[in-house]
Design an enzyme around this catalytic site. Sequence first.
Site, mmCIF file in Angstrom:
data_model
loop_
_atom_site.group_PDB
_atom_site.id
_atom_site.type_symbol
_atom_site.label_atom_id
_atom_site.label_comp_id
_atom_site.label_asym_id
_atom_site.label_seq_id
_atom_site.Cartn_x
_atom_site.Cartn_y
_atom_site.Cartn_z
ATOM 1 N N GLU A 15 31.060 -10.309 -0.494
ATOM 2 C CA GLU A 15 29.837 -11.063 -0.788
ATOM 3 C C GLU A 15 30.185 -12.528 -1.050
ATOM 4 O OE1 GLU A 15 25.801 -10.501 -3.418
ATOM 5 O OE2 GLU A 15 27.699 -10.129 -4.419
ATOM 6 N N GLU A 51 21.277 -4.085 -11.413
ATOM 7 C CA GLU A 51 21.028 -4.608 -10.071
ATOM 8 C C GLU A 51 22.189 -5.529 -9.763
ATOM 9 O OE1 GLU A 51 17.106 -6.299 -9.740
ATOM 10 O OE2 GLU A 51 16.188 -4.574 -10.725
ATOM 11 N N CYS A 56 20.564 -11.784 -3.712
ATOM 12 C CA CYS A 56 21.379 -10.587 -3.462
ATOM 13 C C CYS A 56 20.868 -9.787 -2.273
ATOM 14 C CB CYS A 56 21.462 -9.714 -4.704
ATOM 15 S SG CYS A 56 19.868 -9.261 -5.411
ATOM 16 N N LYS A 91 20.157 -12.649 -23.080
ATOM 17 C CA LYS A 91 21.149 -13.691 -22.837
ATOM 18 C C LYS A 91 20.936 -14.251 -21.442
ATOM 19 C CE LYS A 91 25.179 -14.070 -21.040
ATOM 20 N NZ LYS A 91 25.181 -15.463 -20.509
#
Length: 487
Positions: A391, A258, A292, A182
């Site tokens: 973040e 991750e 990231c 996906k």
Amino acid sequence: MITTTKVQAIDCRHFINGKFVELKKGKSFENINPATEEVIGLVAEGGKEEVDIAVTAARKALDGPWKTFTLEERSKILRRIGDLILERQDELARLEALDTGKPVSLANSVDIPRAAYNFHFFADYIISVGTDAYQQNEEALHYAIRRPVGVVGIIKPWNLPLLLLTWKLAPCLGMGNTAVIKPAEWTPMTATVLMEIMKEAGVPDGVVNLVHGFGPGSAGGAISEHPDIDAISFIGEPRTGAAIMKAGADSLKKLSYELGGKNPNIIFADADMDDVIETTMKSSFINQGQVCMCGSRIYVERPAYEEFLEKFVAKVKELKVGQPFEADTNVGALISKEHYDKVTSYLDIAREEGGVILTGGKRPEELDKGYFLEPTIITGLDKNSRCVREEIFGPVVTVIPFDTEEEVIEQANDTHYGLSASIWTTNLKRGHRVAHQIEAGMVWVNTWFLRDLRTPFGGMKHSGVGRTGGMHSLDFYSELSNITIKL
């Protein structure tokens, strides 16, 4: 350098059992170009029905001709996929820039070549490693063999769409698994083209399947919950990872995550400042800060603080924010209005918390369309500020001075995240000493994001579960069986 803006977008269909599935009326959504806010195509919206069909195809393929392919035959297919990606490099780079808003020069120099290399690397790696073998005196011989995990669900992110999909798919196929993918709903195009490449490379029908859609209540949720999916590989933010873990708990799925990062960039006064500035420009603002591993928390030893800020601000002001297909663009658009609103909300939070925006913090005046934000440097915040702790995932960094090693190590580790860190010093003993105390899955000394694909990649705390890269990827995408022969 690609400069043209004439790029042909594509409508994105599901790819199931070796065939593209036509878009159904009422079961599609619009694909938006983040640099222009224009609709550039339609994307099929899948859910439980489409995922069920895809999983059935993947399960059948697992026990079909794919099961008979030798390791060497799978290696040749992986290499062929990598070659075909390079043959279509310009096309894929244009589609990636169109979908993500990133500079096409970045897509063409990093995203697409690395996507091809992921397949080339694992094509070589899977035939160069062995498994454990032990002789127990004169009594027995023990040796291990690898079997496929089974059907793997791959849910991929939007920031590096093709690069990160291939990072997961290459070892998945190399170990003989089948996959249901996906893509992120914001970036569906290169994954769709990759399915054409799979077909051309000779991947049997049903081995790789693609279902577009959203998360909970859509394709992502259906993959997470499906009882016949044996493992899930996910890259994204921690809340989604937690939801996938809960959804897959009943069927005890194998998981590889991750997740996010709020990474410290620690700069000691003895560091080579020119090298620091050049690399910190990349680690702060490459891909609009939507990586990231970006070093969004910058800590500078106080004797070098003013010099660093002066040089860093001056260089950041030179960055060109612009349309992805302009040759001199350094910083493109953020991925979507939703994400743009989230990132810019932190600028208001920073001001409320007493922060000072030294440069950036606004949309460029000449760009009245698209989700653009100038690279932003914030000072004056303490370690408890939300902008320091949360973040942001955009072109926004905070800079904080420090006085001692102990102080900066404590601040660097004072986070729920633990993905990566950078340390800058010409004192090798200090570099080792500090690196050993940083709670992160990856620590770079006097560099950033320097990768060898054999090494472990992943994070601690809320930044991930497990490791990928080299043998770590093979371990996740295979099951070991130990065989004992009594002599």
